[in-house]
Design an enzyme around this catalytic site. Structure first.
Site, PDB file in Angstrom:
ATOM      1  N   HIS A  47       0.817  -1.220   0.000  1.00 42.49           N
ATOM      2  CA  HIS A  47       0.000   0.000   0.000  1.00 42.49           C
ATOM      3  C   HIS A  47       0.854   1.275   0.000  1.00 42.49           C
ATOM      4  O   HIS A  47       0.333   2.366  -0.254  1.00 42.49           O
ATOM      5  CB  HIS A  47      -0.980  -0.003   1.190  1.00 42.49           C
ATOM      6  CG  HIS A  47      -0.367   0.372   2.507  1.00 42.49           C
ATOM      7  ND1 HIS A  47      -0.003  -0.552   3.458  1.00 42.49           N
ATOM      8  CD2 HIS A  47      -0.068   1.579   3.045  1.00 42.49           C
ATOM      9  CE1 HIS A  47       0.491   0.064   4.514  1.00 42.49           C
ATOM     10  NE2 HIS A  47       0.457   1.368   4.296  1.00 42.49           N
ATOM     11  N   ASP A  59      -0.779  -7.377   1.352  1.00 35.85           N
ATOM     12  CA  ASP A  59      -0.114  -6.081   1.541  1.00 35.85           C
ATOM     13  C   ASP A  59       1.380  -6.319   1.752  1.00 35.85           C
ATOM     14  O   ASP A  59       1.921  -6.152   2.847  1.00 35.85           O
ATOM     15  CB  ASP A  59      -0.733  -5.341   2.726  1.00 35.85           C
ATOM     16  CG  ASP A  59      -0.296  -3.883   2.780  1.00 35.85           C
ATOM     17  OD1 ASP A  59       0.274  -3.402   1.782  1.00 35.85           O
ATOM     18  OD2 ASP A  59      -0.526  -3.235   3.813  1.00 35.85           O
ATOM     19  N   SER A 107       4.336   2.338   8.212  1.00 39.16           N
ATOM     20  CA  SER A 107       3.912   1.296   7.277  1.00 39.16           C
ATOM     21  C   SER A 107       5.103   0.682   6.552  1.00 39.16           C
ATOM     22  O   SER A 107       6.060   1.373   6.195  1.00 39.16           O
ATOM     23  CB  SER A 107       2.947   1.882   6.246  1.00 39.16           C
ATOM     24  OG  SER A 107       1.719   2.217   6.821  1.00 39.16           O
TER      25      SER A 107
END
EC number: 3.4.21.-
Length: 437
Positions: A245, A290, A387
């Protein structure tokens, strides 16, 4: 002694006037100096204008070849060929399917080698009898490693549940030896394809605190246009692991860079990226998959502050409350916080998936390819900017068991961080690596 007959001053006279340097006439300066200055200023202005034009063109436009023309940069990697030769779709984030099962794997039982019998679908443990360096290299190449492996004999344990067979090679793949008898050595093959998961410093078990790159030499900053976007983990000299992502907004590879070797943002050199590879999107489970791999343009040189972390074993199942670590430069508060300039670390633990999927938590959104981690009372969690970074477990070495993926808020007691479970994607990672060897 001779004397100039035309001179009124004797040669031995002390009354000698010093010679004076001739002055540059003002007219000469006006005629020569001023035009030169004007020319230099004009040239400097032209250079500045050219540089500004190039910066603007590079930022907003892409140059197509044959015929030469510009297209808006927003048309890069949009799935349509805007350049006649298709250059605008070449250097983009690419998807790669999961592919067939890789016929070798390593177990958490001392990193012992297991081999698949493709005819029956059964797995077998590799006997150390007649096992060679060439077979070790073949096994590691099947998993996509290019480094020189190490191996040793380990005694067959009392809990050995797989049949133990001798191994041979056929068509650059490991196979069971047809005439394999009992394992006379009584030993299995313990294989390591890469020296990984070792750091110079052991972190202290406290809350959130500033981290040292000596503790986490595999942590990298992934940046777009020199701005930190995500974290990532060094897996080997060529590859960095992160979250898919991270690349949703910018799918062109050109402006992505990786920075390694420091715990401070912006204080270390950037590394060019050759490829960004993600797994195919599954509309049935939009938050699954992901995971992304970044291939560097040039291999890393390992040092005390730049080292790889180990991938998990295929059978690495962590029980609830197992201690884990998270690191990153992400926001220090959910609302009103800012990105940290210094790498931060925190100790968390595995949260049971049933608890994580409860009605007051994620209500079934956490799949088998994800895992949850945090602390029961909340307050310690990853946040925006973290992330792609690693969720880490330490046994003999450090292993990246999760990738920072998603969550509701940051640090809530009922909504801990959700991580991509790396062991669920080992087959995909190995297939990508093999394709890029």
């Amino acid at each position: 002694m001779l004397q100039d007959p035309d001179s009124d001053q004797p040669l031995n006279s002390l009354d000698v006037k010093p010679l004076r340097k001739p002055r540059i006439p003002m007219e000469t300066f006006r005629k020569v100096g001023i035009p030169i200055i004007i020319a230099l200023l004009s040239l400097a202005s032209i250079i500045i204008v050219v540089v500004l034009i190039k910066v603007i063109l590079d930022k907003y436009y892409f140059l197509c070849g044959q015929p030469l023309h510009f297209i808006p940069r927003k048309q890069l990697c949009d799935g349509e060929l805007d350049c006649p030769l298709g250059e605008d779709e070449e250097h983009c984030v690419k998807s790669f399917p999961e592919g067939p099962a890789v016929a070798v794997r390593l177990s958490k039982d001392r990193s012992t080698l297991q081999v698949l019998d493709s005819a029956t679908g059964n797995w077998f443990s590799a006997c150390f009898d007649n096992f060679t360096e060439a077979l070790a290299e073949t096994a590691c190449r099947q998993m996509g490693y290019s480094s020189k492996p190490t191996f040793r004999a380990v005694e067959i344990g009392p809990d050995q549940d797989l049949d133990v067979v001798e191994i041979t090679e056929n068509s650059q793949e490991l196979r069971m030896r047809n005439s394999s008898g009992p394992c006379l050595s009584g030993s299995l093959v313990s294989l390591h394809c890469l020296a990984c998961g070792k750091s110079l410093k052991t972190p202290r078990v406290v809350g959130v605190e500033e981290a040292s790159v000596d503790s986490w030499p595999w942590q990298v900053s992934i940046q777009y246009d020199k701005q930190h976007v995500c974290g990532g983990s060094i897996l080997d000299p060529h590859w960095v692991l992160t979250a898919a992502h991270c690349f949703r907004k910018h799918t062109d590879v050109f402006n992505w860079k990786v920075r390694a070797g420091s715990d401070k943002l912006g204080s270390f050199p950037s590394l060019a990226v050759a490829k960004i590879i993600i797994i195919e999107f599954n509309p049935m489970y939009p938050k699954d998959n992901d995971i992304a791999l970044m291939k560097l343009q040039f291999p890393l040189t390992f040092s005390g502050t730049v080292r790889p972390i180990c991938l998990p074993f295929f059978d690495e199942e962590l029980t609830p409350a197992t201690p884990l670590w998270i690191i990153g430069w992400g926001f220090t508060k959910q609302n009103g916080g800012k990105m940290s300039d210094i790498l931060l670390q925190a100790s968390v633990q595995v949260i049971d998936s049933t608890r994580c999927n409860a009605d007051d938590a994620y209500q079934g959104e956490v799949t088998e390819k994800m895992m949850c981690a945090g602390i029961p009372e909340g307050g310690v969690d990853t946040c925006q900017g973290d992330s792609g970074g690693p969720l880490m477990y330490q046994s003999d070495q450090w292993h990246v068991v999760g990738i920072v993926s998603w969550g509701y808020g940051c640090g809530g007691p009922s909504t801990p961080g959700v991580y991509t479970k790396v062991s669920a994607y080992l087959n995909w990672i190995y297939n990508v690596w093999k394709a890029e060897l």
